[in-house]
Scaffold this motif. Structure first.
Motif, short mmCIF file in Angstrom:
data_model
loop_
_atom_site.label_atom_id
_atom_site.label_comp_id
_atom_site.label_asym_id
_atom_site.label_seq_id
_atom_site.Cartn_x
_atom_site.Cartn_y
_atom_site.Cartn_z
N GLN A 103 0.84 -1.19 0.00
CA GLN A 103 0.00 0.00 0.00
C GLN A 103 0.88 1.24 0.00
N VAL A 104 0.54 2.18 -0.87
CA VAL A 104 1.33 3.41 -0.98
C VAL A 104 1.01 4.33 0.19
N LYS A 105 2.05 4.86 0.81
CA LYS A 105 1.88 5.72 1.97
C LYS A 105 1.61 7.17 1.57
N GLN A 106 0.77 7.82 2.35
CA GLN A 106 0.58 9.26 2.18
C GLN A 106 1.56 9.99 3.07
N LYS A 107 2.13 11.09 2.55
CA LYS A 107 3.05 11.89 3.35
C LYS A 107 2.61 13.35 3.35
N GLU A 108 2.96 14.04 4.41
CA GLU A 108 2.68 15.47 4.50
C GLU A 108 3.63 16.24 3.60
N ALA A 109 4.88 15.77 3.54
CA ALA A 109 5.89 16.41 2.70
C ALA A 109 6.98 15.40 2.38
N ASP A 110 7.65 15.61 1.25
CA ASP A 110 8.76 14.74 0.87
C ASP A 110 9.69 15.52 -0.04
N LYS A 111 10.95 15.06 -0.11
CA LYS A 111 11.95 15.74 -0.93
C LYS A 111 11.94 15.18 -2.34
N TYR A 112 11.95 16.11 -3.33
CA TYR A 112 12.02 15.72 -4.73
C TYR A 112 13.05 16.58 -5.43
N LEU A 113 14.11 15.95 -5.92
CA LEU A 113 15.19 16.65 -6.63
C LEU A 113 15.75 17.82 -5.83
N GLY A 114 15.93 17.58 -4.53
CA GLY A 114 16.57 18.57 -3.67
C GLY A 114 15.64 19.58 -3.04
N GLN A 115 14.35 19.58 -3.39
CA GLN A 115 13.41 20.53 -2.79
C GLN A 115 12.24 19.78 -2.14
N MET A 116 11.72 20.36 -1.07
CA MET A 116 10.60 19.76 -0.36
C MET A 116 9.29 20.13 -1.06
N ILE A 117 8.40 19.14 -1.19
CA ILE A 117 7.05 19.38 -1.70
C ILE A 117 6.10 19.12 -0.54
N GLU A 136 2.18 19.37 1.38
CA GLU A 136 0.76 19.29 1.06
C GLU A 136 0.03 20.62 1.21
N ASP A 137 0.61 21.57 1.95
CA ASP A 137 -0.06 22.86 2.17
C ASP A 137 0.22 23.89 1.08
N GLY A 138 0.83 23.46 -0.02
CA GLY A 138 0.99 24.38 -1.15
C GLY A 138 2.42 24.76 -1.43
N LEU A 139 2.60 25.58 -2.47
CA LEU A 139 3.93 25.93 -2.93
C LEU A 139 4.66 26.85 -1.97
N GLY A 140 3.91 27.76 -1.32
CA GLY A 140 4.54 28.64 -0.35
C GLY A 140 5.11 27.85 0.82
N ARG A 141 4.32 26.92 1.34
CA ARG A 141 4.78 26.09 2.44
C ARG A 141 5.91 25.16 1.99
N SER A 142 5.89 24.75 0.72
CA SER A 142 6.96 23.91 0.17
C SER A 142 8.29 24.66 0.18
N ALA A 143 8.25 25.95 -0.18
CA ALA A 143 9.48 26.77 -0.16
C ALA A 143 10.01 26.90 1.27
N GLU A 144 9.10 27.12 2.22
CA GLU A 144 9.51 27.21 3.62
C GLU A 144 10.13 25.90 4.10
N ALA A 145 9.50 24.78 3.74
CA ALA A 145 10.01 23.47 4.15
C ALA A 145 11.38 23.20 3.55
N THR A 146 11.62 23.68 2.33
CA THR A 146 12.92 23.50 1.69
C THR A 146 14.00 24.27 2.45
N VAL A 147 13.68 25.50 2.84
CA VAL A 147 14.63 26.32 3.60
C VAL A 147 14.92 25.66 4.96
N GLU A 148 13.88 25.16 5.62
CA GLU A 148 14.05 24.49 6.91
C GLU A 148 14.91 23.25 6.77
N ASP A 149 14.71 22.51 5.69
CA ASP A 149 15.46 21.27 5.48
C ASP A 149 16.94 21.54 5.24
N ARG A 150 17.27 22.71 4.69
CA ARG A 150 18.65 23.02 4.35
C ARG A 150 19.41 23.72 5.47
#
Length: 297
Positions: A266-280, A282-296
């Motif tokens: 069964q495929v798992k659902q995730k709130e966020a995951d890294k794709y090609l070095g950036q976080m994606i 579920e709360d949208g592109l703005g939150r994805s950018a924030e998550a990428t900065v936090e991850d780095r």
């Protein structure tokens, strides 16, 4: 040697170098990549052969597999992905973003399947045949912190780190994706362009505008991997639901009643995951950018 297609036995010997992936204890073998390194003469010979294959391989590549293509960067796929997400949200809807992680892609890829692909995409026949012979009857040693192991026979294989490994692997996966998705009607569109699964080497993602479209795509990806003798990692293959509140609620209701299955798991659902070095996220592109900065940080 290339003309007669005959090579010394020493050409078949490769030393595997362990390179830590950067996650988990380095002493655990699964946390390391094993890079195939041969002596300079067989590597030079293979490089000459691969140079005769390269143009044919790149010519046969689709716009959706940009790994290994000169002048292309992973950010291109991120722009495509984010553009599709932004468009779907702008019309008050959303997307289901699916990420597939292939288990030990380079180590498990079948060289005979690769040869069939090279034939299908019409790569120079002599060059591909010679390339195969340079990777046939492989014998390996493993270099570790305490020395080099004894020689082991591994047979015909495609080695990660070899001169042509990345090039033929990318076209093999791309050919598989195109055979399953080129005529698909279940793809999300951006303008007049159907967005097929995006691939950067073995990093594969797919964007769907509905649960049913996502389900069809997952079944096709599972079938494609099975055809090629590969498998997806159950813990790293996932999906993220993004969009309006209405879209998320409706999508999750459908998924909960009939979960996504990738073959046996069964495929798992995730709130966020890294794709090609950036976080994606579920709360949208703005939150994805924030998550990428936090991850780095």
């Amino acid at each position: 040697m290339i003309e007669e297609e005959e090579f010394p036995d020493s050409f078949m010997l490769t030393i595997l170098h362990m390179i830590w992936k950067g996650k988990g204890p380095a002493e655990i073998l699964g946390n390391n990549r094993f890079i195939h390194m041969k002596d300079y003469l067989p590597r030079t010979c293979e490089a000459l052969v691969v140079s005769k294959m390269k143009d044919d391989i790149l010519k046969a590549s689709s716009i959706y597999q940009i790994g290994g293509q000169p002048g292309h960067f992973p950010e291109e796929l991120l722009v495509v992905l984010k553009s599709v997400i932004a468009r779907q949200i702008s019309v008050n809807w959303g997307v289901i973003f699916f990420l597939m992680d292939i288990v030990k892609f380079f180590d498990k890829e079948d060289i005979y399947d690769v040869m069939q692909t090279l034939h299908d995409v019409q790569v120079n026949a002599k060059a591909s045949r010679v390339w195969f012979k340079l990777n046939a009857n492989t014998r390996v040693k493993v270099k570790t912190a305490v020395g080099v192991s004894e020689v082991a026979e591994v047979g015909d294989c495609l080695g990660q780190g070899s001169s042509g490994g990345a090039l033929v692997s990318r076209v093999n996966l791309d050919h598989g994706l195109q055979s399953y998705f080129s005529s698909s009607t279940d793809e999300v569109c951006y303008g007049g362009v159907r967005v097929l699964p995006l691939a950067y080497q073995d990093d594969v993602s797919r964007v769907s505008k509905s649960v049913s479209d996502a389900r069809v795509g997952i079944v096709k990806l599972a079938a494609m991997l099975q055809d090629k003798g590969l498998e997806a990692h159950p813990d790293k293959t996932c999906f993220i639901v993004m969009g309006t509140k209405q879209f998320k609620e409706q999508a999750m209701k459908e998924i909960e009643s009939c979960p996504f299955m990738f073959g046996e798991f069964q495929v798992k659902q995730k709130e966020a995951d890294k794709y090609l070095g950036q976080m994606i996220h579920e709360d949208g592109l703005g939150r994805s950018a924030e998550a990428t900065v936090e991850d780095r940080r």
